[in-house]
Write an enzyme that holds these catalytic residues in place. Structure first.
Site, PDB file in Angstrom:
ATOM      1  CD  GLU A   4      -4.717   5.518   4.299  1.00 53.04           C
ATOM      2  OE1 GLU A   4      -4.169   4.952   3.365  1.00 53.04           O
ATOM      3  OE2 GLU A   4      -5.908   5.304   4.622  1.00 53.04           O
ATOM      4  CE  LYS A  26      -3.670  -2.170   2.728  1.00 57.76           C
ATOM      5  NZ  LYS A  26      -4.813  -2.479   1.876  1.00 57.76           N
ATOM      6  NE  ARG A  46      -8.141  -9.566  -4.944  1.00 61.93           N
ATOM      7  CZ  ARG A  46      -9.219  -9.144  -4.312  1.00 61.93           C
ATOM      8  NH1 ARG A  46     -10.408  -9.350  -4.817  1.00 61.93           N
ATOM      9  NH2 ARG A  46      -9.124  -8.482  -3.172  1.00 61.93           N
ATOM     10  CG  HIS A  60     -12.009  -2.416   8.518  1.00 61.63           C
ATOM     11  ND1 HIS A  60     -12.431  -1.117   8.408  1.00 61.63           N
ATOM     12  CD2 HIS A  60     -11.391  -2.507   9.718  1.00 61.63           C
ATOM     13  CE1 HIS A  60     -12.075  -0.453   9.476  1.00 61.63           C
ATOM     14  NE2 HIS A  60     -11.451  -1.279  10.296  1.00 61.63           N
TER      15      HIS A  60
HETATM   16  P1  ADP Z   1     -12.991  -8.106  -2.281  1.00 67.37           P
HETATM   17  O1  ADP Z   1     -12.115  -7.098  -1.629  1.00 67.37           O
HETATM   18  O2  ADP Z   1     -12.425  -8.762  -3.487  1.00 67.37           O
HETATM   19  O3  ADP Z   1     -14.364  -7.625  -2.555  1.00 67.37           O
HETATM   20  P2  ADP Z   1     -12.924  -9.484   0.240  1.00 67.37           P
HETATM   21  O4  ADP Z   1     -12.188  -8.307   0.765  1.00 67.37           O
HETATM   22  O5  ADP Z   1     -14.126  -9.955   0.920  1.00 67.37           O
HETATM   23  O6  ADP Z   1     -13.238  -9.303  -1.294  1.00 67.37           O
HETATM   24  O7  ADP Z   1     -11.949 -10.715   0.127  1.00 67.37           O
HETATM   25  C1  ADP Z   1     -10.848 -10.859   0.947  1.00 67.37           C
HETATM   26  C2  ADP Z   1      -9.877 -11.795   0.282  1.00 67.37           C
HETATM   27  O8  ADP Z   1     -10.393 -13.125   0.246  1.00 67.37           O
HETATM   28  C3  ADP Z   1      -9.629 -11.392  -1.140  1.00 67.37           C
HETATM   29  O9  ADP Z   1      -8.278 -11.641  -1.432  1.00 67.37           O
HETATM   30  C4  ADP Z   1     -10.544 -12.282  -1.908  1.00 67.37           C
HETATM   31  O10 ADP Z   1     -10.020 -12.447  -3.170  1.00 67.37           O
HETATM   32  C5  ADP Z   1     -10.527 -13.553  -1.077  1.00 67.37           C
HETATM   33  N1  ADP Z   1     -11.773 -14.333  -1.191  1.00 67.37           N
HETATM   34  C6  ADP Z   1     -13.002 -13.940  -0.825  1.00 67.37           C
HETATM   35  N2  ADP Z   1     -13.911 -14.897  -1.088  1.00 67.37           N
HETATM   36  C7  ADP Z   1     -13.241 -15.948  -1.624  1.00 67.37           C
HETATM   37  C8  ADP Z   1     -13.599 -17.255  -2.118  1.00 67.37           C
HETATM   38  N3  ADP Z   1     -14.860 -17.679  -2.112  1.00 67.37           N
HETATM   39  N4  ADP Z   1     -12.625 -18.049  -2.578  1.00 67.37           N
HETATM   40  C9  ADP Z   1     -11.351 -17.633  -2.619  1.00 67.37           C
HETATM   41  N5  ADP Z   1     -10.954 -16.426  -2.168  1.00 67.37           N
HETATM   42  C10 ADP Z   1     -11.869 -15.591  -1.675  1.00 67.37           C
HETATM   43  P1  ADP Z   2      -7.783  -4.034   2.798  1.00 66.72           P
HETATM   44  O1  ADP Z   2      -6.557  -4.310   2.004  1.00 66.72           O
HETATM   45  O2  ADP Z   2      -7.790  -4.747   4.090  1.00 66.72           O
HETATM   46  O3  ADP Z   2      -9.021  -4.190   1.956  1.00 66.72           O
HETATM   47  P2  ADP Z   2      -8.210  -1.146   2.604  1.00 66.72           P
HETATM   48  O4  ADP Z   2      -7.112  -0.154   2.603  1.00 66.72           O
HETATM   49  O5  ADP Z   2      -8.875  -1.412   1.312  1.00 66.72           O
HETATM   50  O6  ADP Z   2      -7.655  -2.490   3.233  1.00 66.72           O
HETATM   51  O7  ADP Z   2      -9.295  -0.706   3.687  1.00 66.72           O
HETATM   52  C1  ADP Z   2     -10.351  -1.553   4.071  1.00 66.72           C
HETATM   53  C2  ADP Z   2     -11.525  -0.755   4.609  1.00 66.72           C
HETATM   54  O8  ADP Z   2     -11.136   0.081   5.722  1.00 66.72           O
HETATM   55  C3  ADP Z   2     -12.131   0.211   3.628  1.00 66.72           C
HETATM   56  O9  ADP Z   2     -13.063  -0.414   2.798  1.00 66.72           O
HETATM   57  C4  ADP Z   2     -12.752   1.259   4.540  1.00 66.72           C
HETATM   58  O10 ADP Z   2     -13.985   0.785   5.058  1.00 66.72           O
HETATM   59  C5  ADP Z   2     -11.784   1.350   5.692  1.00 66.72           C
HETATM   60  N1  ADP Z   2     -10.791   2.430   5.507  1.00 66.72           N
HETATM   61  C6  ADP Z   2      -9.605   2.297   4.899  1.00 66.72           C
HETATM   62  N2  ADP Z   2      -8.921   3.470   4.883  1.00 66.72           N
HETATM   63  C7  ADP Z   2      -9.692   4.365   5.525  1.00 66.72           C
HETATM   64  C8  ADP Z   2      -9.531   5.748   5.870  1.00 66.72           C
HETATM   65  N3  ADP Z   2      -8.423   6.424   5.574  1.00 66.72           N
HETATM   66  N4  ADP Z   2     -10.531   6.367   6.536  1.00 66.72           N
HETATM   67  C9  ADP Z   2     -11.659   5.674   6.874  1.00 66.72           C
HETATM   68  N5  ADP Z   2     -11.857   4.370   6.596  1.00 66.72           N
HETATM   69  C10 ADP Z   2     -10.892   3.713   5.928  1.00 66.72           C
END
Ligand code: ADP
Ligand code: ADP
Ligand code: MG
Length: 644
Positions: A200, A116, A296, A234
């Site tokens: 952040e 990130k 992906r 999250h």
């Molecule tokens: P996304 O961010 O793609 O909407 P999630 O944050 O819920 O989905 O998924 C978390 C991680 O688990 C991601 O790396 C996603 O690709 C993986 N994942 C979620 N559901 C499945 C599944 N049914 N089979 C394999 N991997 C999964």
């Molecule tokens: P991950 O790789 O676990 O998906 P993300 O950086 O995409 O991590 O953040 C996951 C979730 O956390 C976001 O979908 C949002 O709900 C919350 N989030 C992330 N960054 C922030 C931020 N700077 N302020 C408020 N909420 C945040």
């Protein structure tokens, strides 16, 4: 186009990819672990190759075995699905080194977005707004605390290698910083083998809005946004497209930024740019910031497909096979509104604890798109993601689509294990959600009103007793009563470990009267099916020692009586597991003399304890389980013999 591809995944996404490949006339190769031998994706594919035992490290993460399987079967390309190896640049390189095509972005693109901190730097250079914060190399605790102070509380600590909400901590004030930092680092180290974090600004009233992008290595387009603000811890629960309250200006600004991000890394294939948006005062063209890119296909891609009519997997295959982008930006349009709900085997009141077990029954209404890798009879095993299905609906506008979502969830029938279906139903009818007032805190704020199932009414309990007694079937009632002496019987049902006694009595008016404590209800068969107090009784299913009510607020009840009887095998010589579960205790050993009804084994299944008792007096001959064993339904746990 490839004539054969291998899908390096399982479950819903493997089935999803196979479906699009089949439409293109492309042959498919599935891979599977021992736990998945009888799974849907294996049955759907033209060929299937075993990888190894159930643990992912010995199966779905074994890139070497997967590549070998592709070479052995003559597959020309590998689709990684999501999760597992989908964002692993070393795997991409190994696939290419073997002379195969990886259906997805290049290893460099994945690497550029993999961490990130590096991704944020890259995006800043490409002119994409990023969340203000510190993403430098200095990981000294005092230095990070000083940076947090500069940014201004509240701040978010994030693992640079993070995903799935892990290694992330919200810190409200300086007092909580050092403790939160230590725990985020420890979690990041365990989960990702990398303890580095970034700090952040925490955006208040945050909305998660992401843009679907698609590139061919040179060119890129966006397929509009998805709002994924309905999250718990999250993690996404219900997603929709387009985002409520989106304007043409903001959409153009976000779409441009996302396309710029994709082009900056020469992106090929499907990807998602996630933005955090300040939703406190409507959406603004200067109120969104890059969070991360997922390189992906995304779990929630069906909502985008629903509003654009594009088959994203079809596009992935075409672009990977060397074709240019199938559409230009001007060709793409939004039609209507779509929602996706993620149906999981999980115990919502117990903190969304993942659940396991056998799906005794699974059915969906034809009105929804269902993405699933399981069916009636499948096991949700402890080895993988406990997702049962994604339920996607589409409508001409948000209000209609949301009504269709509620309707589809009310018509979803699942029995045999604990699920989040009731929670999803409550969420789909939440007034703030209906009004489009979504932010990532909605679920937490709504709290118990979403988490806790309302207590079952006495009329529902009476109905459960009728089904438990088998009196709901066509001739069950008549037979049941004509066989009874007298025409009255007591039925036990249990819910949440609490047992209730319900008295059922034949009524002259060709119905059944049920006494539930102080309450009485009359149940009659009508042309509409069974009715009580003028309303139809919910659809119900008796499965083994359980009764499940479908419809709004689905609920599972236990029939304690039949559990005790059902567990005793032929002649009462053995005790079988009535359902899959975890052996919590074994209180007898071979040679013990037992009397009927004595405790023998305690089994935990479906998050409840079940005591299995001796079916008769006798002596324990064999004990085939130990504390901590996982057993399947029908597993013979204890056998009895007669006293010598
Ligand atoms: P996304 O961010 O793609 O909407 P999630 O944050 O819920 O989905 O998924 C978390 C991680 O688990 C991601 O790396 C996603 O690709 C993986 N994942 C979620 N559901 C499945 C599944 N049914 N089979 C394999 N991997 C999964
Ligand atoms: P991950 O790789 O676990 O998906 P993300 O950086 O995409 O991590 O953040 C996951 C979730 O956390 C976001 O979908 C949002 O709900 C919350 N989030 C992330 N960054 C922030 C931020 N700077 N302020 C408020 N909420 C945040
Ligand atoms: Mg994310």
């Amino acid at each position: 186009m490839f004539d054969k591809i291998l899908i390096a995944n399982r479950g819903d996404i493997a089935c999803r990819v196979i479906r699009s490949a089949q439409k293109l006339g492309v042959e498919t190769v599935a891979v599977y672990s021992d736990a998945d031998l009888r799974s849907v994706h294996v049955a759907m594919a033209d060929h299937a190759v075993r990888l190894g035992p159930a643990p992912v490290a010995e199966s779905y993460l074994r890139g070497d075995l997967i590549i070998q399987a592709a070479l052995d079967t003559g597959a020309k390309a590998i689709h990684p699905g999501y999760g597992f190896l989908s964002e692993n640049p070393e795997f991409v390189e190994a696939v290419e080194a073997a002379g195969l095509v990886f259906i997805g972005p290049s290893a460099e693109a994945i690497r550029a977005m993999g961490l990130k901190d590096a991704a944020k730097d890259l995006m800043t250079k490409a002119g994409v707004p990023v969340v203000p914060g510190y993403q430098g190399k200095n990981q000294d605790a005092d230095h990070l605390a000083a940076e947090a102070e500069k940014i201004g509380y509240p701040v978010l600590i994030k693992a640079v290698a993070g995903g799935g909400g892990k290694g992330m901590r919200l810190v409200e004030s300086a007092a909580g910083f050092s403790e939160a930092l230590a725990s985020a680092q420890a979690e990041a180290k365990t989960a990702f083998g990398n303890a580095n974090v970034l700090i952040e600004k925490y955006i208040t009233s945050p909305r998660h809005i992401e843009v679907q992008v698609f590139g061919d290595g040179t060119n890129a387009v966006h397929l509009f946004e998805r709002d994924c603000s309905l999250q718990r811890r999250h993690q996404k629960v219900i997603e929709e497209a387009p985002a409520p309250g989106m304007t043409a200006d903001v959409r153009a600004a976000m779409g441009d930024a996302a396309v710029r991000a994709a082009k900056a890394i020469g992106y090929a294939g499907a990807g998602t740019i996630e933005f955090i948006v300040d939703g406190s005062d409507g959406l603004r063209a200067d109120g969104f910031w890059f969070m991360e890119m997922n390189t992906r296909l995304q779990v929630e891609h069906p909502v985008t497909e629903a509003i654009t009519g594009v088959d994203l997997v079809d596009w992935q295959l075409q672009v990977a096979a060397g074709s240019p982008l199938p559409a230009s930006q001007a060709d793409l349009e939004i039609s209507g509104h779509a929602f996706e709900a993620r149906l999981y085997a999980e115990d919502v009141p117990k903190g969304f604890l993942p659940a396991t077990g056998r799906l005794d029954h699974l059915a969906f209404p034809a009105s929804a798109r269902i993405d699933s890798g399981v069916q009636t009879g499948s096991e949700i095993s402890p080895w993988y993601d406990p997702m049962i299905a994604k339920v996607t609906v589409h409508g001409p506008d948000r209000e209609t689509a949301l009504r269709r979502l509620s309707d589809a969830l009310a018509k979803t029938e699942v029995a045999g294990l604990v699920t989040n279906l009731g929670f999803l139903q409550r969420l789909a009818t939440h007034p703030d959600f209906a009004a489009g007032k979504v932010d990532t805190g909605l679920i937490a704020r709504a709290g118990d009103s979403l988490i806790a199932a309302p207590e079952a009414t006495s009329s529902r309990l009476g109905w459960v007793a009728i089904v438990a007694a088998g009196l709901d079937t066509k001739d069950g009632a008549m037979q049941g009563f004509s066989l009874w002496q007298p025409l009255r019987r007591t039925v036990e049902i249990a819910s949440d470990g609490e047992t209730m006694e319900i008295v059922l009595q034949f009524d002259e008016a060709d119905g059944i009267r049920a006494e539930i404590g102080e309450n009485q209800h009359l149940y009659r068969r009508s042309q509409l099916g069974w009715v009580c107090n003028g309303t139809r009784c919910p659809l119900a299913l008796r499965h083994g020692a359980f009764v499940t009510l479908f419809g709004a607020e689905p609920q599972q009840f236990e029939i304690p009586d039949s559990l005790a009887r059902g567990s005793a095998g032929a002649g009462g010589d053995r005790v079988d597991a009535p359902m899959p579960g975890l052996v919590q205790d074994v209180v007898v050993q071979p040679g013990d003399t037992v009397s009927e009804g004595q405790r023998m084994v305690v089994l935990e299944a479906m998050k409840m304890e079940h005591v299995l008792r001796a079916p008769r007096d006798g002596v324990v001959a064999t004990v085939a389980v130990a504390k901590g064993d996982q057993v399947v339904a029908g597993h013979v746990m204890v056998t009895l013999e007669d006293a010598a």
